[in-house]
Design a protein around this motif. Sequence first.
Motif, mmCIF file in Angstrom:
data_model
loop_
_atom_site.group_PDB
_atom_site.id
_atom_site.type_symbol
_atom_site.label_atom_id
_atom_site.label_comp_id
_atom_site.label_asym_id
_atom_site.label_seq_id
_atom_site.Cartn_x
_atom_site.Cartn_y
_atom_site.Cartn_z
ATOM 1 N N ALA A 1 -25.420 165.980 45.867
ATOM 2 C CA ALA A 1 -25.338 164.912 44.847
ATOM 3 C C ALA A 1 -25.988 163.634 45.364
ATOM 4 O O ALA A 1 -26.715 162.954 44.631
ATOM 5 N N SER A 2 -25.737 163.323 46.638
ATOM 6 C CA SER A 2 -26.320 162.112 47.221
ATOM 7 C C SER A 2 -27.842 162.225 47.291
ATOM 8 O O SER A 2 -28.566 161.274 46.983
ATOM 9 N N LEU A 3 -28.337 163.423 47.661
ATOM 10 C CA LEU A 3 -29.797 163.602 47.756
ATOM 11 C C LEU A 3 -30.454 163.537 46.380
ATOM 12 O O LEU A 3 -31.552 163.006 46.234
ATOM 13 N N ALA A 4 -29.772 164.090 45.377
ATOM 14 C CA ALA A 4 -30.341 164.035 44.018
ATOM 15 C C ALA A 4 -30.507 162.574 43.587
ATOM 16 O O ALA A 4 -31.521 162.196 43.003
ATOM 17 N N ARG A 5 -29.509 161.742 43.926
ATOM 18 C CA ARG A 5 -29.606 160.305 43.591
ATOM 19 C C ARG A 5 -30.734 159.654 44.380
ATOM 20 O O ARG A 5 -31.556 158.927 43.847
ATOM 21 N N ARG A 6 -30.750 159.927 45.677
ATOM 22 C CA ARG A 6 -31.719 159.273 46.569
ATOM 23 C C ARG A 6 -33.153 159.641 46.206
ATOM 24 O O ARG A 6 -34.058 158.824 46.297
ATOM 25 N N LEU A 7 -33.342 160.899 45.791
ATOM 26 C CA LEU A 7 -34.706 161.379 45.520
ATOM 27 C C LEU A 7 -35.065 161.338 44.033
ATOM 28 O O LEU A 7 -36.085 161.898 43.628
ATOM 29 N N ARG B 1 -4.666 151.972 44.308
ATOM 30 C CA ARG B 1 -5.785 151.274 44.950
ATOM 31 C C ARG B 1 -5.727 151.336 46.472
ATOM 32 O O ARG B 1 -6.744 151.202 47.136
ATOM 33 N N ASN B 2 -4.516 151.495 47.016
ATOM 34 C CA ASN B 2 -4.379 151.297 48.464
ATOM 35 C C ASN B 2 -3.742 152.455 49.238
ATOM 36 O O ASN B 2 -3.690 152.386 50.459
ATOM 37 N N SER B 3 -3.250 153.477 48.555
ATOM 38 C CA SER B 3 -2.516 154.515 49.291
ATOM 39 C C SER B 3 -3.458 155.440 50.060
ATOM 40 O O SER B 3 -4.659 155.497 49.799
ATOM 41 N N ASN B 4 -2.884 156.168 51.002
ATOM 42 C CA ASN B 4 -3.668 157.174 51.742
ATOM 43 C C ASN B 4 -4.220 158.226 50.792
ATOM 44 O O ASN B 4 -5.328 158.720 50.970
ATOM 45 N N THR B 5 -3.413 158.585 49.790
ATOM 46 C CA THR B 5 -3.870 159.588 48.815
ATOM 47 C C THR B 5 -5.145 159.110 48.132
ATOM 48 O O THR B 5 -6.108 159.869 47.986
ATOM 49 N N THR B 6 -5.158 157.845 47.720
ATOM 50 C CA THR B 6 -6.341 157.310 47.044
ATOM 51 C C THR B 6 -7.556 157.339 47.957
ATOM 52 O O THR B 6 -8.654 157.715 47.539
ATOM 53 N N GLN B 7 -7.350 156.932 49.213
ATOM 54 C CA GLN B 7 -8.500 156.896 50.124
ATOM 55 C C GLN B 7 -9.095 158.286 50.309
ATOM 56 O O GLN B 7 -10.317 158.445 50.376
ATOM 57 N N SER B 8 -8.228 159.270 50.383
ATOM 58 C CA SER B 8 -8.719 160.632 50.532
ATOM 59 C C SER B 8 -9.430 161.101 49.258
ATOM 60 O O SER B 8 -10.505 161.694 49.312
ATOM 61 N N LEU B 9 -8.815 160.780 48.101
ATOM 62 C CA LEU B 9 -9.408 161.230 46.827
ATOM 63 C C LEU B 9 -10.754 160.567 46.556
ATOM 64 O O LEU B 9 -11.664 161.200 46.020
ATOM 65 N N ARG B 10 -10.880 159.296 46.908
ATOM 66 C CA ARG B 10 -12.158 158.606 46.680
ATOM 67 C C ARG B 10 -13.298 159.366 47.359
ATOM 68 O O ARG B 10 -14.368 159.538 46.794
ATOM 69 N N TYR B 11 -13.030 159.782 48.598
ATOM 70 C CA TYR B 11 -14.056 160.511 49.348
ATOM 71 C C TYR B 11 -14.278 161.886 48.726
ATOM 72 O O TYR B 11 -15.403 162.299 48.452
ATOM 73 N N GLN B 12 -13.170 162.540 48.454
ATOM 74 C CA GLN B 12 -13.249 163.925 47.989
ATOM 75 C C GLN B 12 -13.908 164.036 46.615
ATOM 76 O O GLN B 12 -14.610 165.003 46.338
ATOM 77 N N LEU B 13 -13.675 163.048 45.760
ATOM 78 C CA LEU B 13 -14.149 163.147 44.383
ATOM 79 C C LEU B 13 -15.495 162.459 44.151
ATOM 80 O O LEU B 13 -15.932 162.318 43.009
ATOM 81 N N ALA B 14 -16.152 162.047 45.244
ATOM 82 C CA ALA B 14 -17.419 161.314 45.081
ATOM 83 C C ALA B 14 -18.423 162.137 44.275
ATOM 84 O O ALA B 14 -19.154 161.606 43.434
ATOM 85 N N GLY B 15 -18.434 163.428 44.507
ATOM 86 C CA GLY B 15 -19.387 164.284 43.798
ATOM 87 C C GLY B 15 -19.004 164.521 42.345
ATOM 88 O O GLY B 15 -19.840 164.908 41.523
#
Lengths: 412, 415
Positions: free
Chosen positions: A312-318, A223-237
Amino acid sequence: MKIFLILLLGASFAANVVLFKNRDASRSSSSLPPTPASAHDPAASLTVPTLSADIWALVQSGDPSSPEKLRALGLDEASVNALIRSQVDARYRDREKALQADPASVPYWDYRYAFSRYRSPDPLKALDLRREKTAELKALLGDDYRKNDDYVDFRTAFLPPGKAEELRLLIEDYDALTQSAASIDGGILLPEDREKLAYLEKQKREDLAALLTPDELLAYDMRNSNTTQSLRYQLAGLDPTEEEFTKIYAVRKAHDEKYAPQNATGTNSIFITPPGSASARKEFEDQIKAALGDDRYAAYQRSTDPDYRIFASLARRLDLPPERAAEAYDLKAALQQKINDFKPQPGTPPNEQRAAYLATITREAEAGFTQLLGSKGFEAFKENSSFFRRLTPAAVGATSNSTTTTQIITLP
Amino acid sequence: MKPLLLLLALSLATNSALLIKRSRSSLATHTTASTSSSTATAVEKTSASSASNPSAGTALTSEQKRYAPLWEKLRAGDSSVVAGLRAAGWPEDAIRTLVITQVTEQFRARARALRPDLAKAEYWKQNPYGNLWTPESMKAFRDLGREQKALVKSLLGTDYVPPDYADNIARRYGGLPITPDQAEAIQMVEEDYRILSAEIRGPGGMIGNTLLSEDREKLAFLEKEKTADLAKILPPELLLDFELRNSPVASSLRNQLTAFSPTEEEFRQLFAIQKTADEAAGYTMGGSQAARLKSQSEADAQIKQILSPERYADYTRSKNYEYRQLYQLATRLQLPKENAAAAYDLKADYDKRLREIPRKPDPENKKAAAEARAALVAETEEQLIGLLGQRGYDAIKSSGATWISRLSPPASAKP
């Protein structure tokens, strides 16, 4: 007649006595006790507890008997807790204030203005004072004196309350130590700062391992490691399930520990692209593929591309079908391949050939992305991605670019 | 006969008066009792759910039961309780604490129902905790807070302010003479616009959401409206001081001018120019990248007009991240700021000389090119150490300036 009157008078007197006595009885059986306040209007019909100056003095001084005295007055637990805490706060106020930054000490035109207002110049003394105050509150109100606080620390929310509080205190300790060791400028760390921070990080890990079970420590890191923070961003799609995230996390964590350099705070620096040599990265990718299976691995690969995250974000938004994001990604990959395949032919200068070639690809890209994402989606992609900037060589210039843009906007 | 008749009349009148009083008293007792029984349930429920102190889990004391209806009245907003406490001589700070506690208890269940459960956050997703708030839940939470505050004020007076409020305002607004009323109005404007922005930005705010041009236009409009609303709260001079301390333009400018070390007058001049430029480009969130670049270029041209050539050179350099790092390092090591500028200027010379060495030399020149590169790196490193000292050089290598860290791997890097 006279005898009748005497008898009637006697009966009436007797009734007077009975009614008068009943009046007293009725008053004494009332549910609220008499107090000095009941004599006053507008609260005449209201009885309130009497808080004597002696009891209030006990509360103000933090006397151990004060909570019980307040309960005995008829105050409910929430009020007892709040009154005791308010007076503890009052007693600590001046000492706390002395350890806070002076808001006027850093002028508003200085870059340190934003963070200096809330950061104690002496975080360790501020922590000591906080601990002293906590000890006093616990002595007066018991260990769960904060039970009426609804604030929850997101870093510890996965644990049961008692353990969460222990972890919160541990984190608070190390936050103060780290603040004290690191430069307030937040920018440059000298080698000795790094040594201190690395030492603190090592100690913190040891303390975490002592406090938490191995499963809890893993849950904390996830929940709190640097690895998690990076993965959350990277795996958003990718929009992973918890199970997929757990698998990817395990592979990435092991890889980072082996290949990522240590950063200023003694933890591993985290990069979006896994660090290490080409063969190390290949090994990493193979492990991810084995963990996810072919289909989801393909989705994983897409998700690591920043442009796919935009699609992916645009598909959601539109409100477009989700598969449009993958189609847009495939189009971008195909166009990228065409750019890579460019080979100038003898004759015209290579720069001119390349400019013409890129202009053709630009038109193809604009038409293709507009078809997939609509004109609004295309404009947003163009604004947020570097893809089109790479397609515009200096030789082509702004005129050519703006012309094609105008053409695209008029497309149905 | 007459005295007897008079006595009888007097006695009968007394009986009537006692009877009337008794019936009223009985009615009042009945009302209190029924209120007590209905509130007792609520209080016992509250007590059952609380488990804090030494008496946790135990039954209410007889006095706590006796006064439960009184606190219930207070929770319901009956100001006669406050009057009663004052009449009974309760200290004012104790009354305030009681009122705030009881009102908070009254709203606690509703607040808890709106507040997201962090333990249930999908921690494996982007922005897992921010995503738990929706514009609707933010709005409901804001409205609940305002309802709660209104109840507190109805009990304690509209001029009530919590203890420490003056200190908090001073800290938050940089010591400006902002009154509690103005601070409250500013807070309401900020809350409102935060929610309106969230509606445009979508779940989780900016993180992971790509904005359409129409979204940017709406956000720019909101920023303009927010400024107009703040102008209704603060007089012009105070508004300017407020913006110099709290606006996004000032915040970004402060960060950008780290290594410029502006005087107050310079900062105010640059702020005015930058604010106009940002507004022209569609505020911080609006406008396209091209519009922002154009507007910034115009702002820089104006800044060049008002600063001396030396200060303008400082200003230009200070916009570079790597120079800011060198400047902070020089400050930390108490070196002259000229050393930071000289170290920064080395980059241009290094780049120029590096370009002169063939990147893909012929096989026979390969060794000579490698030697030339190594010599250039060694010379540059020596110059940097001369300017920053060995500690400073080691620090900057690991901290920021990309070109310096590429000269040779930082000491802390793993193989």
